[in-house]
Design a protein around this motif. Structure first.
Motif, PDB file in Angstrom:
ATOM      1  N   PHE A 180       0.772  -1.117  -0.020  1.00 36.85           N
ATOM      2  CA  PHE A 180      -0.075  -0.286  -0.005  1.00 36.85           C
ATOM      3  C   PHE A 180       0.893   1.336   0.099  1.00 36.85           C
ATOM      4  CE2 PHE A 180       0.798   1.992   4.272  1.00 36.85           C
ATOM      5  CZ  PHE A 180       1.709   0.688   4.670  1.00 36.85           C
ATOM      6  N   SER A 206       0.028   3.243  -7.388  1.00 40.45           N
ATOM      7  CA  SER A 206      -0.970   4.117  -7.323  1.00 40.45           C
ATOM      8  C   SER A 206      -2.283   3.253  -6.602  1.00 40.45           C
ATOM      9  CB  SER A 206      -1.412   4.355  -8.697  1.00 40.45           C
ATOM     10  OG  SER A 206      -2.154   3.350  -9.601  1.00 40.45           O
ATOM     11  N   ASN A 207      -3.194   4.141  -6.297  1.00 46.86           N
ATOM     12  CA  ASN A 207      -4.216   3.551  -5.338  1.00 46.86           C
ATOM     13  C   ASN A 207      -5.147   2.728  -6.370  1.00 46.86           C
ATOM     14  OD1 ASN A 207      -4.476   4.796  -2.722  1.00 46.86           O
ATOM     15  ND2 ASN A 207      -4.298   6.707  -4.021  1.00 46.86           N
ATOM     16  N   TYR A 223      -2.866  -0.570  -6.520  1.00 46.56           N
ATOM     17  CA  TYR A 223      -3.043  -1.167  -5.268  1.00 46.56           C
ATOM     18  C   TYR A 223      -4.425  -1.919  -5.020  1.00 46.56           C
ATOM     19  CZ  TYR A 223      -3.250  -2.253  -0.342  1.00 46.56           C
ATOM     20  OH  TYR A 223      -3.058  -3.027   0.864  1.00 46.56           O
ATOM     21  N   SER A 224      -5.244  -1.366  -5.454  1.00 50.58           N
ATOM     22  CA  SER A 224      -6.679  -1.692  -5.470  1.00 50.58           C
ATOM     23  C   SER A 224      -6.821  -3.303  -5.990  1.00 50.58           C
ATOM     24  CB  SER A 224      -7.726  -0.987  -6.271  1.00 50.58           C
ATOM     25  OG  SER A 224      -7.921   0.270  -5.948  1.00 50.58           O
ATOM     26  N   GLU A 239       0.477   5.739   7.222  1.00 57.14           N
ATOM     27  CA  GLU A 239       0.019   6.745   6.347  1.00 57.14           C
ATOM     28  C   GLU A 239      -0.079   8.166   7.094  1.00 57.14           C
ATOM     29  OE1 GLU A 239      -0.898   7.079   3.275  1.00 57.14           O
ATOM     30  OE2 GLU A 239      -1.158   5.264   2.628  1.00 57.14           O
ATOM     31  N   PRO A 275      -7.979   6.792   2.691  1.00 53.57           N
ATOM     32  CA  PRO A 275      -6.979   5.730   2.095  1.00 53.57           C
ATOM     33  C   PRO A 275      -7.735   4.662   3.075  1.00 53.57           C
ATOM     34  CG  PRO A 275      -5.723   7.418   2.510  1.00 53.57           C
ATOM     35  CD  PRO A 275      -7.035   7.940   2.937  1.00 53.57           C
ATOM     36  N   HIS A 277      -9.322   0.778   1.365  1.00 54.28           N
ATOM     37  CA  HIS A 277      -8.525  -0.441   1.453  1.00 54.28           C
ATOM     38  C   HIS A 277      -9.659  -1.397   1.991  1.00 54.28           C
ATOM     39  CE1 HIS A 277      -4.326   1.750   1.877  1.00 54.28           C
ATOM     40  NE2 HIS A 277      -5.024   2.009   0.689  1.00 54.28           N
ATOM     41  N   ALA A 298     -10.613   4.843  -6.358  1.00 54.97           N
ATOM     42  CA  ALA A 298      -9.012   4.870  -6.276  1.00 54.97           C
ATOM     43  C   ALA A 298      -8.595   5.780  -7.410  1.00 54.97           C
ATOM     44  CB  ALA A 298      -8.553   3.473  -6.355  1.00 54.97           C
ATOM     45  N   ASP A 341      -5.953   8.999  -7.040  1.00 54.40           N
ATOM     46  CA  ASP A 341      -4.895   9.364  -7.886  1.00 54.40           C
ATOM     47  C   ASP A 341      -4.708  10.548  -8.718  1.00 54.40           C
ATOM     48  OD1 ASP A 341      -3.800   6.856  -7.112  1.00 54.40           O
ATOM     49  OD2 ASP A 341      -4.356   5.772  -8.563  1.00 54.40           O
ATOM     50  N   ASN A 399      -7.064  12.895  -2.229  1.00 56.00           N
ATOM     51  CA  ASN A 399      -7.907  12.173  -1.534  1.00 56.00           C
ATOM     52  C   ASN A 399      -9.147  13.124  -1.147  1.00 56.00           C
ATOM     53  OD1 ASN A 399      -5.758  10.170  -1.187  1.00 56.00           O
ATOM     54  ND2 ASN A 399      -5.491  10.488   0.820  1.00 56.00           N
TER      55      ASN A 399
END
Ligand SMILES: Cc1cc2nc3c(=O)[nH]c(=O)nc-3n(C[C@H](O)[C@H](O)[C@H](O)COP(=O)(O)OP(=O)(O)OC[C@H]3O[C@@H](n4cnc5c(N)ncnc54)[C@H](O)[C@@H]3O)c2cc1C
Length: 405
Positions: free
Chosen positions: A63, A74-75, A78-79, A106, A257, A261, A319, A323, A327
């Motif tokens: 993550f 990137s988010n 990672y997703s 984080e 975030p 997740h 996500a 990116d 956020n």
């Protein structure tokens, strides 16, 4: 969709799938089994061994994108990996991707001072220690974080913390060495500037883990959830995160975030539930046919595919927005995913339980515990109603702008 993964992320995904097959699924039952009472909150040798293996294979801190300790994903990327490790409730910790440590890392990476990073972030990233996040309080409605009462009082070059928290995930663990505590440092300040976050070592005098809490009876040892009392706990002033009065700002940043997740993991759980629903339906016979030939079961399977696709798309959109726009700008997309995914995944898992009959509720399958997990997230990270309320505010203001135009 997978075509958009970079070669690095795609290779990690393949290795992650192989690791899950080789090490996680075969050990899942042993990893999730409640430990004997005396060892309940102690690290489990099997889990620690798998953590070392995952680290050695570079499947670690997937993550994390703040430095070389992570994989720079990137988010959006990672997703698609988080979905794989989310397929087993035993897996996130093995890859150092479990809540609440991920959210706490984080926070430390984004808001921590160099000294705070050295003391707490480094050992968290290496998996040497665990942490907890203590915001919710039993005596006040904590979905409204401005209600929080824990006092963080300045006293010379220290702060003194007094209060009671509960549902602090990870707190009962013998490896939990630090709490990020949210409290009030100035009750006379503007509503969202009264709160401060402070790092409290778990061995500081006055910190007492009162009792573990269970979710539908699951204690989730060895990490668990706990009620904690802070009584005249003195910590150095430099333990404050970001600055006095900035706790609310950090809380907002952390939960984005963290929420997404959970959603990513639940999609993996729902996919796996659908897989075993189909296997079971094909292999059981009742009233002269397999369950897979029965209309009601086929409807459940077909609808589950629709549900999962919708859940995955809202999560990937959130996500992707994080990116591209950050956020904060993605908060509506995050809220949509946070509402849609736990409920949708819970529905799919519930259907899988039904198709399994009594077995679905037993400890022989992961379904009952997975259902409890999705149920918790309709309350955890803020109840769904609070997120719907925020979305309604946005929609209503849009309609007001439309009327004025
Ligand atoms: C398994 C688990 C793990 C958790 N881990 C952590 C953790 O690590 N750290 C931490 O600090 N907390 C944690 N929590 C706590 C969680 O975040 C809180 O329970 C949650 O924010 C709700 O706060 P509350 O329980 O005080 O509910 P309350 O604030 O008392 O709300 C009760 C209910 O009121 C209703 N409600 C509230 N606001 C509205 C609204 N605006 N409109 C309509 N209805 C509304 C909702 O139905 C809500 O469920 C965890 C909880 C669970 C169950």
């Amino acid at each position: 969709m997978f075509a958009e993964l970079s070669p690095h992320a795609a290779a990690l995904r393949e290795r992650l799938i192989a690791f899950m097959r080789e090490h996680v699924y075969p050990n899942e039952r042993a990893l999730l089994e409640p430990p004997p009472e005396a060892e309940k909150w102690q690290p489990r040798p099997l889990a620690m061994d798998l953590m070392e293996k995952a680290k050695a294979q570079g499947l670690w801190n997937l993550f994390y994108h703040h430095g070389p300790e992570g994989q720079g994903l990137s988010n959006f990327e990672y997703s698609q990996l988080c979905e794989i490790l989310g397929r087993s409730l035993a897996a996130p910790e093995i890859f150092n991707c479990n809540a609440p440590d991920v959210g706490n890392m984080e926070i430390l990476a984004t808001y921590g001072s160099e000294a705070q990073k050295e003391r707490w972030l480094k050992p968290l990233l290496s998996g040497e220690i665990r942490s907890c996040f203590a915001m919710t309080e039993p005596q006040v409605a904590s979905s409204d974080a401005t209600n929080i009462e824990t006092a963080i009082r300045r006293d010379g070059d220290h702060y003194v913390v007094n209060g009671r928290k509960w549902w602090a995930t990870g707190a009962p663990s013998a490896r939990c060495k630090v709490a990020i505590v949210m409290g009030k440092s100035d009750p006379s300040a503007q509503k969202h500037r009264q709160q401060t976050m402070i790092l409290v070592p778990m061995d500081a005098p006055g910190v007492r883990v009162v009792r573990p809490l269970s979710v539908y009876g699951y204690e989730h040892a060895p990490l668990g959830h706990a009620e904690i009392v802070f009584e005249e706990v003195r910590v150095p002033a430099e333990n404050v995160l970001l600055g006095e009065g900035r706790g609310f700002e950090i809380a907002q940043g952390r939960l984005g975030p963290g929420r997404i997740h959970h959603c990513m993991r639940f999609i993996g759980l729902a996919e796996r539930a659908l897989e075993i629903m189909c296997e079971r339906a094909r292999s059981r016979r009742a009233f002269g046919s397999t369950l897979a030939e029965m209309g009601g079961v086929r409807q459940a399977i077909g609808q589950s595919r629709c549900d999962i696709e919708q859940a995955r798309l809202v999560t990937l959109k959130a996500a992707w927005t994080m990116d591209r726009l950050g956020n904060k700008a993605a908060r509506n997309e995050i809220a949509v995913a946070k509402i849609v995914v736990p409920e949708t995944a819970g529905r799919v898992i519930d259907r899988a339980i039904q198709v399994h009959g009594g077995a679905g509720l037993s400890q022989d399958f992961f379904l009952a515990e997975a259902f409890a997990e999705t149920r918790f997230l309709r309350i955890g990270d803020g109840p769904d109603e609070v997120h719907r309320e925020a979305l309604a505010r946005v929609e209503l203001s849009k309609s007001l702008e439309g009327a004025a135009a």
